[in-house]
Design an enzyme around this catalytic site. Structure first.
Site, PDB file in Angstrom:
ATOM      1  N   GLU A 458       0.806  -1.217   0.000  1.00 44.40           N
ATOM      2  CA  GLU A 458       0.000   0.000   0.000  1.00 44.40           C
ATOM      3  C   GLU A 458       0.840   1.269   0.000  1.00 44.40           C
ATOM      4  O   GLU A 458       0.745   2.105   0.896  1.00 44.40           O
ATOM      5  CB  GLU A 458      -0.959  -0.030   1.198  1.00 44.40           C
ATOM      6  CG  GLU A 458      -1.964  -1.172   1.082  1.00 44.40           C
ATOM      7  CD  GLU A 458      -2.901  -1.279   2.273  1.00 44.40           C
ATOM      8  OE1 GLU A 458      -2.483  -0.945   3.397  1.00 44.40           O
ATOM      9  OE2 GLU A 458      -4.051  -1.716   2.090  1.00 44.40           O
ATOM     10  N   GLU A 525      -5.218  -9.611  -0.219  1.00 40.58           N
ATOM     11  CA  GLU A 525      -5.962  -9.395   1.017  1.00 40.58           C
ATOM     12  C   GLU A 525      -7.444  -9.425   0.658  1.00 40.58           C
ATOM     13  O   GLU A 525      -7.857  -8.770  -0.295  1.00 40.58           O
ATOM     14  CB  GLU A 525      -5.609  -8.056   1.672  1.00 40.58           C
ATOM     15  CG  GLU A 525      -4.183  -7.965   2.184  1.00 40.58           C
ATOM     16  CD  GLU A 525      -3.890  -6.625   2.854  1.00 40.58           C
ATOM     17  OE1 GLU A 525      -4.840  -5.968   3.350  1.00 40.58           O
ATOM     18  OE2 GLU A 525      -2.703  -6.221   2.870  1.00 40.58           O
TER      19      GLU A 525
END
Length: 545
Positions: A458, A525
């Site tokens: 991220e 995820e």
């Protein structure tokens, strides 16, 4: 060199006098030591240290590193361990927010000098007899987040990066008896901007510390690759690259259980040496059958005396991308995986400190539940985790210590422009990111369980991340590169070899897969167990089938 506080807010200063990153091999003095896994070339500094906690740099005991410093006001702390779990400071959990958001108005790479807790550590020791008269270095396996180091009143070095080893040469400063090692640990530095992971914000020396001696001939680094030509898995070449200090010879012996595959001797002239040997009909390593060989490397001096022994586990396997499929040993591989934070309910991220069985229980639990892969979210785990994955058979996506979520999240929300996003090709951040990727690769390159390198988590996109991917591909053409962030910034899609998404709906995944074969897809995820969550998991796992 005089240490400076300004280093904490300068992203171009992240390692001063730190030794080069290297493989995580264990050097021993004798064959018996190598077999036992215990070495007289190391001296542990784990245990009780003198300690003082300060709320900010101005309040710290600035001269505590002086040889005659008065430590009467110091308490004690356990190493390895977190400062916050031993009665100092305050526990804090944040996800996308930075720890200072809502308290201080900061921009990268600034530090709040009024709220940057400092731990001052002191360890007094005599040098073990087995280390005396040799070059001596110190290894800090994990320090969160920035550390300054002194030995016997002399400044040694500085380092950041919480999750990879920081090592320094103590030889000019250390003596046989009455040594004083001093470490100043800062909870936050410029590195905090790129360590914005979703977890508890701890600090301190949370992994082991040890001294190690370097004999006259020493294996500084080892790189092991198992190479196969085409689709023939009956013939392999074991390629071993050595980086050696000193001159002499090396005897390399490969065994499978009690069977000796080969034993050969090569000359060493210092520097690098490359060795290769054909291995016929190797027993192939996989999660279902984690077959390991033992490579024994004996180093001898010019007189033929044995001075150092290293044992290295070897797994013969070939991982490749072929026709948009990930193949292991020629067979399609499907990951049924989990993200794993390194966390203990007893000791936080100092996992394995309480008992090694705690770490092993994680591995066995995953195997019992048919999990075959782990992503080390979102940083390097301790060495023992990778060893256990080699031994028990769990595929690893080995993730680099990088996350800048709090800088691009607000950009995507339209609150701030792209100029505030990290790293986003900012030149002052390039060197530290290349260094982190290099450290990740160098330490873990010899683990057969590692199939994929992950650039981080991220952190948006950009050319810097592409260059990190290209760097690790130059180092290693036997694995793939993973990075999910290009979903949010698709300027350089070639950054990743894998189509990786987060928290897509089952419907969206089906629509993507319906487009036909592109490249391997990983939903890296998809279930975050926080609050009212974890529903309909079976719909995701059914997609894998």
């Amino acid at each position: 060199m005089t240490p400076e506080l300004r280093w904490l807010s300068d992203p171009t200063v992240f390692a001063v006098n730190r030794l080069d990153a290297h493989s995580d091999h264990l050097c021993c003095r004798t064959l018996d030591e190598a077999e036992s896994g215990l070495t007289s070339l190391r001296q542990s500094l784990d245990g009780a240290w003198r300690f003082a906690w300060s709320a900010n740099p101005a309040a710290r005991p600035a001269d505590f590193w002086q040889p005659d410093a008065d430590l009467s006001g110091f308490g004690t702390i356990r190493v390895p361990g977190h400062i916050e779990l031993q009665g100092y400071g305050q526990l804090q959990y944040t996800n996308t927010l930075y720890p200072w958001d809502g308290r201080s108005c900061l921009r990268p790479p600034q530090v709040d000098w009024n709220d940057d807790p400092v731990g001052s550590y002191v360890k007094e020791f005599d040098l073990d007899e087995s280390l005396r008269g040799q070059r001596v270095c110190v290894s800090f396996q994990g320090v969160e987040q920035a550390m300054y180091l002194w030995c016997n009143g002399q400044f040694v070095g500085y380092a950041e990066d919480s999750f990879t080893p920081s090592e320094f040469d103590l030889t000019p400063y250390i003596r046989d008896e009455n040594n004083r090692l001093c470490v100043e640990v800062y909870k936050r530095s410029s590195a905090a901007w790129i360590e914005d992971q979703d977890f508890f914000r701890f600090s301190g020396i949370f992994r082991s510390v040890w001294l190690y001696a370097i004999p006259t001939v020493h294996l500084e680094d080892i790189s092991v690759k198992t190479l196969f030509a085409g689709d023939d898995f009956t013939h392999s070449t074991l390629e071993v690259a050595l980086q050696v200090e000193g001159k002499g010879a090396a005897r390399l012996t490969l065994r499978r259980s009690e069977l000796e595959v080969f034993s050969e001797k090569i000359a060493l002239n210092g520097g690098s040496a490359l060795f290769s040997h054909a291995v016929e009909n190797p027993h192939l390593w996989s999660a279902e059958d984690p077959a390991l060989y033992e490579l024994e490397i004996e180093l001898l001096d010019d007189a033929g005396h044995l001075v150092e022994v290293t044992g290295q586990k070897v797994g013969f396997r070939k991982f490749e991308l072929k026709n948009n499929r990930m193949l292991l040993n020629g067979k399609r591989i499907v990951f049924k995986g989990a993200n794993r934070h390194e966390f203990s309910s007893i000791t936080g991220r100092a996992v394995g400190v309480h008992t090694h069985e705690e770490l092993l229980r994680d591995i066995i639990t995953m195997k019992q539940n048919n999990i075959n892969a782990i992503r080390t979210s979102h940083y390097q785990n301790q060495d023992a985790l990778y060893d256990l994955c080699d031994e028990y058979g769990l595929y690893l996506i080995a993730e680099n210590n990088l996350e800048s979520h709090g800088t691009w999240d607000i950009h995507q929300a339209g609150i701030r422009g792209i100029e505030g996003v990290l790293p986003n090709d900012k030149p002052e951040w390039k060197a530290v990111l290349f260094d982190r990727m290099n450290s990740t690769y160098q330490r873990d390159k010899n683990h057969p369980a590692v199939l994929i390198w992950s650039l981080g988590n991220e952190s948006f996109g950009g050319e810097t991340l592409l260059q990190m991917a290209e760097m690790v591909r130059r180092f290693d053409d036997t694995r793939l590169v993973h990075y999910e962030g290009v979903v949010n910034d698709p300027r350089f899609l070639e950054t990743t070899d894998i189509e990786s998404h987060m928290y897509s709906t089952v419907k969206d995944i089906k629509e993507y897969l319906a487009q036909g074969d592109k490249r391997p897809y990983i939903e890296c995820e998809y279930s975050h167990a926080m609050g009212n969550s974890n529903g309909a998991l079976h719909k995701y796992t059914e997609l894998a089938d």
